[in-house]
Write a protein that holds these residues in place. Structure first.
Motif, mmCIF file in Angstrom:
data_model
loop_
_atom_site.group_PDB
_atom_site.id
_atom_site.type_symbol
_atom_site.label_atom_id
_atom_site.label_comp_id
_atom_site.label_asym_id
_atom_site.label_seq_id
_atom_site.Cartn_x
_atom_site.Cartn_y
_atom_site.Cartn_z
ATOM 1 N N LEU A 299 0.742 -1.339 -0.073
ATOM 2 C CA LEU A 299 0.059 0.289 0.024
ATOM 3 C C LEU A 299 0.751 1.222 0.045
ATOM 4 O O LEU A 299 1.735 1.363 0.726
ATOM 5 C CB LEU A 299 -0.881 0.087 1.316
ATOM 6 C CG LEU A 299 -1.926 1.122 1.260
ATOM 7 C CD1 LEU A 299 -2.868 1.023 0.218
ATOM 8 C CD2 LEU A 299 -2.695 1.312 2.628
ATOM 9 N N LEU A 300 0.744 2.054 -1.120
ATOM 10 C CA LEU A 300 1.503 3.306 -1.122
ATOM 11 C C LEU A 300 0.807 4.376 -0.725
ATOM 12 O O LEU A 300 -0.382 4.755 -1.219
ATOM 13 C CB LEU A 300 2.017 3.468 -2.529
ATOM 14 C CG LEU A 300 2.688 4.867 -2.866
ATOM 15 C CD1 LEU A 300 4.059 4.987 -2.282
ATOM 16 C CD2 LEU A 300 3.058 5.102 -4.411
ATOM 17 N N LEU A 301 1.302 5.087 0.270
ATOM 18 C CA LEU A 301 0.604 6.426 0.905
ATOM 19 C C LEU A 301 1.425 7.605 0.474
ATOM 20 O O LEU A 301 2.756 7.408 0.679
ATOM 21 C CB LEU A 301 0.326 6.263 2.306
ATOM 22 C CG LEU A 301 -0.535 4.951 2.573
ATOM 23 C CD1 LEU A 301 -0.742 4.757 4.141
ATOM 24 C CD2 LEU A 301 -1.976 5.158 1.994
ATOM 25 N N THR A 302 0.942 8.708 0.073
ATOM 26 C CA THR A 302 1.939 9.859 -0.170
ATOM 27 C C THR A 302 1.163 11.119 0.053
ATOM 28 O O THR A 302 -0.121 11.317 0.260
ATOM 29 C CB THR A 302 1.950 9.972 -1.580
ATOM 30 O OG1 THR A 302 2.886 11.053 -2.069
ATOM 31 C CG2 THR A 302 0.909 10.174 -2.526
ATOM 32 N N GLN A 303 1.915 12.091 0.529
ATOM 33 C CA GLN A 303 1.357 13.626 0.796
ATOM 34 C C GLN A 303 1.249 14.376 -0.615
ATOM 35 O O GLN A 303 2.410 14.770 -1.254
ATOM 36 C CB GLN A 303 2.264 14.259 1.728
ATOM 37 C CG GLN A 303 1.905 15.492 2.129
ATOM 38 C CD GLN A 303 2.836 16.052 3.195
ATOM 39 O OE1 GLN A 303 3.221 15.421 4.314
ATOM 40 N NE2 GLN A 303 2.919 17.212 3.208
#
Length: 243
Positions: free
Chosen positions: A75-79
């Protein structure tokens, strides 16, 4: 959407990772197709009280069919922010997707994604916990760190009172202390004015939402014992009023 991070603050990889995780509204979910090839899709996310990522997906979706064969996921989470996307913090989580009928997960997810309530009860939809096995944080130049599950998932031992009363505390803040929530967002976090609401409380902080915006208010120290939550929220409101 996120507010800009304070670039002058000392870098704490655990805190940076936790903020990405706690404030994320969506992420790129990687699963394994039947032939072993990687498959990536967009999913809405929230967190359990211990920080475990949660998503709501349909059994008809390809990613859910992939999970049924092999529960390993990433799971890739980014700002999100202006300028070069690769210049903004992001974290890749590795783990296993496990279906859950925990009502607390449902409540916290729908507090973050109220529009999902329209289909959350459909028979072909289910909530999944992403049980983290590892993480890779890229928070800027020279700020690339591998993290262990315990760096992101909080130990709730001794916080049973908070776990039991979190739903009531969130409802109380939204119903009776909207003014304090607005002060937390605008005075302590520097976020725009709006109809800020609490979406979750955990040992280390308070999660805020206002439409597409999210905020994360850290507590000075982890809480858990009876009375600690009320006191820390009172103290933070007093600090916000002084500013």
């Amino acid at each position: 959407m996120f507010a800009a991070a304070d670039s002058t603050a000392a870098f704490d990889p655990r805190s940076a990772a936790a903020h990405l995780l706690r404030r994320a509204r969506f992420g790129a979910l990687g699963t394994l197709a039947a032939d072993g090839a990687p498959y990536v899709s967009l999913v809405n996310v929230a967190t359990a009280i211990d920080g475990t990522p949660v998503t709501l997906i349909s059994t008809l979706a390809l990613h859910t069919q992939n999970i049924a064969r092999d529960a390993r996921v990433s799971l890739l989470l980014t700002q999100v922010g202006a300028g070069d996307p690769s210049a903004h913090p992001r974290i890749t989580l590795a783990g296993r997707a496990v279906a859950s009928d925990d009502e607390a997960l449902k409540r916290r997810f729908l507090a973050r994604h109220p529009l999902s309530a329209g289909y959350a009860g459909f028979k072909d939809f289910a909530f999944y916990r992403i049980e983290i096995t590892g993480a890779h944080l890229v928070a800027g130049f020279g700020r690339i760190v591998d993290l262990a599950p315990q760096d992101l998932v909080d130990d709730l031992a001794g916080a049973e009172h908070l776990v039991e009363n979190e739903a009531g505390a969130v409802a109380h803040m939204n119903e009776d202390h909207a003014d304090a929530l607005a002060l937390y967002a605008t005075k302590l976090l520097g976020l725009p004015e709006g109809n800020w609401r609490a979406s979750g409380i955990d040992r280390r902080g308070l999660d805020l939402v206002c439409g597409d915006l999210t905020g994360r208010l850290d507590f000075p120290a982890p809480i858990g014992a009876p009375g600690e939550l009320r006191q820390v929220l009172k103290d933070l409101a007093a600090e916000a009023r002084r500013r």
